[in-house]
Design a protein around this motif. Structure first.
Motif, PDB file in Angstrom:
ATOM      1  N   ARG A 128       0.843  -1.207   0.000  1.00 40.97           N
ATOM      2  CA  ARG A 128       0.000   0.000   0.000  1.00 40.97           C
ATOM      3  C   ARG A 128       0.876   1.254   0.000  1.00 40.97           C
ATOM      4  N   ASP A 129       1.930   1.230   0.819  1.00 39.26           N
ATOM      5  CA  ASP A 129       2.788   2.406   0.948  1.00 39.26           C
ATOM      6  C   ASP A 129       3.799   2.528  -0.190  1.00 39.26           C
ATOM      7  N   PHE A 130       4.140   1.389  -0.807  1.00 34.37           N
ATOM      8  CA  PHE A 130       5.136   1.390  -1.887  1.00 34.37           C
ATOM      9  C   PHE A 130       4.593   0.586  -3.069  1.00 34.37           C
ATOM     10  N   PRO A 131       3.589   1.111  -3.754  1.00 35.14           N
ATOM     11  CA  PRO A 131       2.974   0.373  -4.850  1.00 35.14           C
ATOM     12  C   PRO A 131       3.916   0.129  -6.028  1.00 35.14           C
ATOM     13  N   ALA A 132       5.025   0.869  -6.083  1.00 33.00           N
ATOM     14  CA  ALA A 132       5.984   0.687  -7.178  1.00 33.00           C
ATOM     15  C   ALA A 132       7.036  -0.370  -6.844  1.00 33.00           C
ATOM     16  N   LEU A 133       6.902  -1.053  -5.722  1.00 29.27           N
ATOM     17  CA  LEU A 133       7.877  -2.067  -5.340  1.00 29.27           C
ATOM     18  C   LEU A 133       8.105  -3.042  -6.485  1.00 29.27           C
ATOM     19  N   ASP A 134       9.358  -3.175  -6.918  1.00 32.03           N
ATOM     20  CA  ASP A 134       9.651  -4.060  -8.044  1.00 32.03           C
ATOM     21  C   ASP A 134      10.896  -4.912  -7.818  1.00 32.03           C
ATOM     22  N   ALA A 135      11.403  -4.942  -6.593  1.00 33.37           N
ATOM     23  CA  ALA A 135      12.560  -5.782  -6.306  1.00 33.37           C
ATOM     24  C   ALA A 135      12.591  -6.158  -4.833  1.00 33.37           C
ATOM     25  N   VAL A 136      13.029  -7.367  -4.563  1.00 33.22           N
ATOM     26  CA  VAL A 136      13.230  -7.813  -3.187  1.00 33.22           C
ATOM     27  C   VAL A 136      14.570  -8.524  -3.112  1.00 33.22           C
ATOM     28  N   ILE A 137      15.327  -8.205  -2.076  1.00 32.86           N
ATOM     29  CA  ILE A 137      16.598  -8.887  -1.819  1.00 32.86           C
ATOM     30  C   ILE A 137      16.430  -9.691  -0.534  1.00 32.86           C
ATOM     31  N   HIS A 138      16.429 -10.998  -0.661  1.00 32.22           N
ATOM     32  CA  HIS A 138      16.284 -11.889   0.486  1.00 32.22           C
ATOM     33  C   HIS A 138      17.647 -12.059   1.149  1.00 32.22           C
ATOM     34  N   ASN A 139      17.945 -11.180   2.074  1.00 27.42           N
ATOM     35  CA  ASN A 139      19.264 -11.166   2.708  1.00 27.42           C
ATOM     36  C   ASN A 139      19.234 -11.639   4.164  1.00 27.42           C
ATOM     37  N   ALA A 140      18.092 -11.577   4.830  1.00 30.12           N
ATOM     38  CA  ALA A 140      18.030 -11.940   6.246  1.00 30.12           C
ATOM     39  C   ALA A 140      18.537 -13.361   6.448  1.00 30.12           C
ATOM     40  N   GLY A 141      19.382 -13.524   7.438  1.00 27.67           N
ATOM     41  CA  GLY A 141      19.910 -14.852   7.705  1.00 27.67           C
ATOM     42  C   GLY A 141      20.568 -14.927   9.065  1.00 27.67           C
ATOM     43  N   ILE A 142      20.622 -16.119   9.604  1.00 28.95           N
ATOM     44  CA  ILE A 142      21.340 -16.362  10.843  1.00 28.95           C
ATOM     45  C   ILE A 142      22.298 -17.524  10.641  1.00 28.95           C
ATOM     46  N   ALA A 143      23.396 -17.509  11.395  1.00 24.91           N
ATOM     47  CA  ALA A 143      24.400 -18.574  11.318  1.00 24.91           C
ATOM     48  C   ALA A 143      24.776 -18.980  12.732  1.00 24.91           C
ATOM     49  N   LYS A 144      24.714 -20.249  13.007  1.00 25.49           N
ATOM     50  CA  LYS A 144      25.037 -20.774  14.326  1.00 25.49           C
ATOM     51  C   LYS A 144      26.074 -21.887  14.211  1.00 25.49           C
ATOM     52  N   VAL A 145      26.963 -21.928  15.186  1.00 25.23           N
ATOM     53  CA  VAL A 145      27.852 -23.072  15.332  1.00 25.23           C
ATOM     54  C   VAL A 145      27.067 -24.155  16.070  1.00 25.23           C
ATOM     55  N   GLU A 146      27.097 -25.367  15.544  1.00 28.10           N
ATOM     56  CA  GLU A 146      26.320 -26.453  16.130  1.00 28.10           C
ATOM     57  C   GLU A 146      27.203 -27.673  16.381  1.00 28.10           C
ATOM     58  N   LYS A 147      26.921 -28.369  17.451  1.00 26.99           N
ATOM     59  CA  LYS A 147      27.529 -29.670  17.715  1.00 26.99           C
ATOM     60  C   LYS A 147      26.413 -30.699  17.633  1.00 26.99           C
ATOM     61  N   VAL A 148      26.374 -31.422  16.540  1.00 25.95           N
ATOM     62  CA  VAL A 148      25.251 -32.326  16.305  1.00 25.95           C
ATOM     63  C   VAL A 148      25.160 -33.418  17.362  1.00 25.95           C
ATOM     64  N   VAL A 149      26.285 -33.741  17.998  1.00 27.32           N
ATOM     65  CA  VAL A 149      26.256 -34.799  19.030  1.00 27.32           C
ATOM     66  C   VAL A 149      25.486 -34.375  20.266  1.00 27.32           C
ATOM     67  N   ASP A 150      25.260 -33.065  20.424  1.00 32.63           N
ATOM     68  CA  ASP A 150      24.492 -32.588  21.574  1.00 32.63           C
ATOM     69  C   ASP A 150      23.014 -32.930  21.459  1.00 32.63           C
ATOM     70  N   GLY A 151      22.544 -33.141  20.228  1.00 32.14           N
ATOM     71  CA  GLY A 151      21.149 -33.524  20.022  1.00 32.14           C
ATOM     72  C   GLY A 151      20.156 -32.393  20.127  1.00 32.14           C
ATOM     73  N   ASP A 152      20.631 -31.143  20.259  1.00 29.59           N
ATOM     74  CA  ASP A 152      19.737 -29.984  20.364  1.00 29.59           C
ATOM     75  C   ASP A 152      19.529 -29.407  18.968  1.00 29.59           C
ATOM     76  N   VAL A 153      18.300 -29.394  18.496  1.00 22.09           N
ATOM     77  CA  VAL A 153      18.031 -28.924  17.131  1.00 22.09           C
ATOM     78  C   VAL A 153      17.372 -27.547  17.102  1.00 22.09           C
ATOM     79  N   ALA A 154      17.320 -26.863  18.228  1.00 22.10           N
ATOM     80  CA  ALA A 154      16.651 -25.552  18.259  1.00 22.10           C
ATOM     81  C   ALA A 154      17.315 -24.565  17.303  1.00 22.10           C
ATOM     82  N   ASP A 155      18.649 -24.501  17.318  1.00 17.27           N
ATOM     83  CA  ASP A 155      19.348 -23.579  16.411  1.00 17.27           C
ATOM     84  C   ASP A 155      19.135 -23.976  14.962  1.00 17.27           C
ATOM     85  N   ALA A 156      19.131 -25.275  14.695  1.00 17.92           N
ATOM     86  CA  ALA A 156      18.917 -25.749  13.335  1.00 17.92           C
ATOM     87  C   ALA A 156      17.534 -25.348  12.833  1.00 17.92           C
ATOM     88  N   GLU A 157      16.532 -25.509  13.666  1.00 12.71           N
ATOM     89  CA  GLU A 157      15.170 -25.161  13.264  1.00 12.71           C
ATOM     90  C   GLU A 157      15.025 -23.660  13.040  1.00 12.71           C
TER      91      GLU A 157
END
Length: 249
Positions: free
Chosen positions: A74-103
Motif C-alpha cells: 500500500r505504501d510502496f505500490p511501485a515495489l519491483d525488487a526484493v533482496i532476500h538477505n536476512a539470515g542467521i548462522a550458528k555453530v552447532e555440535k550435532v552430538v548434543d542432540g539440540d536442534v533448536a538452532d537448526a530449526e
C-alpha cells in the motif's frame, strides 16, 4: 536488473551485507526499504541515511509476513525488487542432540525467502519488470562443518533460486543469486567484523554492485568466492573442503 529507479525491499537490512547493499542501491537512485527484527539497528540505518525507509519484519514468522506485506504494498505500490538477505548462522555440535538452532536457521534462511516470495509474487508479476535476489553463500557449494545447518540452508536456497528462475523465465521477473564469500560482518559474531581472513564489506559491496551493473544474469559471484563456487567443477572439492574446515574449524 536495472540499477536505478527501482523500489527495493531488503530483508536483514539493519546491518552487514543488507545495510551495505541498501546504502549502495539508495546512492544509485533507488527507493530502498530495509526490513528486520531489530528496531534499534533499523533506526541506525535511517539516522545515517534519511533517504532509506525501515520497517519491522520477522521473515521467520509467517504472521509477521502476512501483516507487513499488505501495508508495504500500500505504501510502496511501485515495489519491483526484493533482496532476500536476512539470515542467521550458528555453530552447532550435532552430538548434543539440540536442534533448536537448526530449526531457527531453516525458518529464517529457507522458509523466510520462500514465504516472502510467495506473498510478494502476485504484485511483482504485475510489474513491467521486477527482480528477486537471494543472498546465499560460498558455503552453499562447500560446507563449513561447524555450521552444518547454515551451510545446508544456503545450499537449499541456491537450489530454490535455480528452480524459481526456471519457473519465472517466461515472466517479467528476473531472478538473481548473490553468493558472498566470508565477509567482514557480525553474522558469525563480533570477531568476524575485523577478521583479516574475511573480505572487507565495502570491497564486497562495490564488486557486487559492479557485477550487477554490468548486466549480470543468474549468479553474482565476486572473485573471492570463486574458489568455493567452482571447487566441484574444477575437481578441487575435497581439497577446498579440507582447507575451509581447517581454516574455520
Amino acid at each position: 536488473m536495472k540499477t536505478s529507479g527501482n523500489t527495493i525491499l531488503i530483508t536483514g537490512g539493519g546491518s552487514g551485507i543488507g545495510r551495505g547493499l541498501a546504502e549502495a542501491f539508495a546512492a544509485n537512485g533507488n527507493t530502498v526499504i530495509v526490513a528486520g527484527r531489530r528496531r534499534s539497528a533499523l533506526d541506525n540505518v535511517v539516522a545515517a541515511n534519511p533517504n532509506i525507509t525501515a520497517i519491522e519484519l520477522d521473515v521467520a514468522d509467517l504472521a509477521s509476513i502476512a501483516a507487513v506485506v499488505p501495508a508495504l504494498l500500500r505504501d510502496f505500490p511501485a515495489l519491483d525488487a526484493v533482496i532476500h538477505n536476512a539470515g542467521i548462522a550458528k555453530v552447532e555440535k550435532v552430538v548434543d542432540g539440540d536442534v533448536a538452532d537448526a530449526e531457527a536457521t531453516i525458518a529464517t534462511n529457507v522458509l523466510g525467502p520462500i514465504r516472502l516470495t510467495a506473498a510478494l509474487l502476485p504484485h511483482l508479476l504485475a510489474q513491467p519488470s521486477a527482480t528477486i535476489l537471494t543472498v546465499t553463500s560460498g558455503l552453499a557449494f562447500v560446507p563449513l562443518a561447524s555450521s552444518p545447518t547454515y551451510s545446508a540452508s544456503k545450499a537449499a536456497l541456491h537450489s530454490y533460486t535455480e528452480s524459481l528462475r526456471e519457473q519465472l523465465k517466461a515472466t517479467s521477473i528476473e531472478v538473481l543469486e548473490i553468493a558472498p564469500p566470508y565477509v567482514q560482518t557480525e553474522l558469525g559474531g563480533a570477531q568476524q567484523a575485523t577478521d583479516p581472513m574475511a573480505m572487507p564489506l565495502p570491497e564486497f559491496i562495490a564488486e557486487t554492485i559492479k557485477i550487477i551493473t554490468g548486466g549480470a544474469t543468474g549468479e553474482v559471484v565476486v572473485d573471492r568466492c570463486r574458489p568455493l563456487r567452482d571447487a566441484e567443477a574444477k575437481g578441487a572439492y575435497a581439497a577446498t573442503f579440507a582447507a575451509v574446515n581447517a581454516m574455520h574449524g
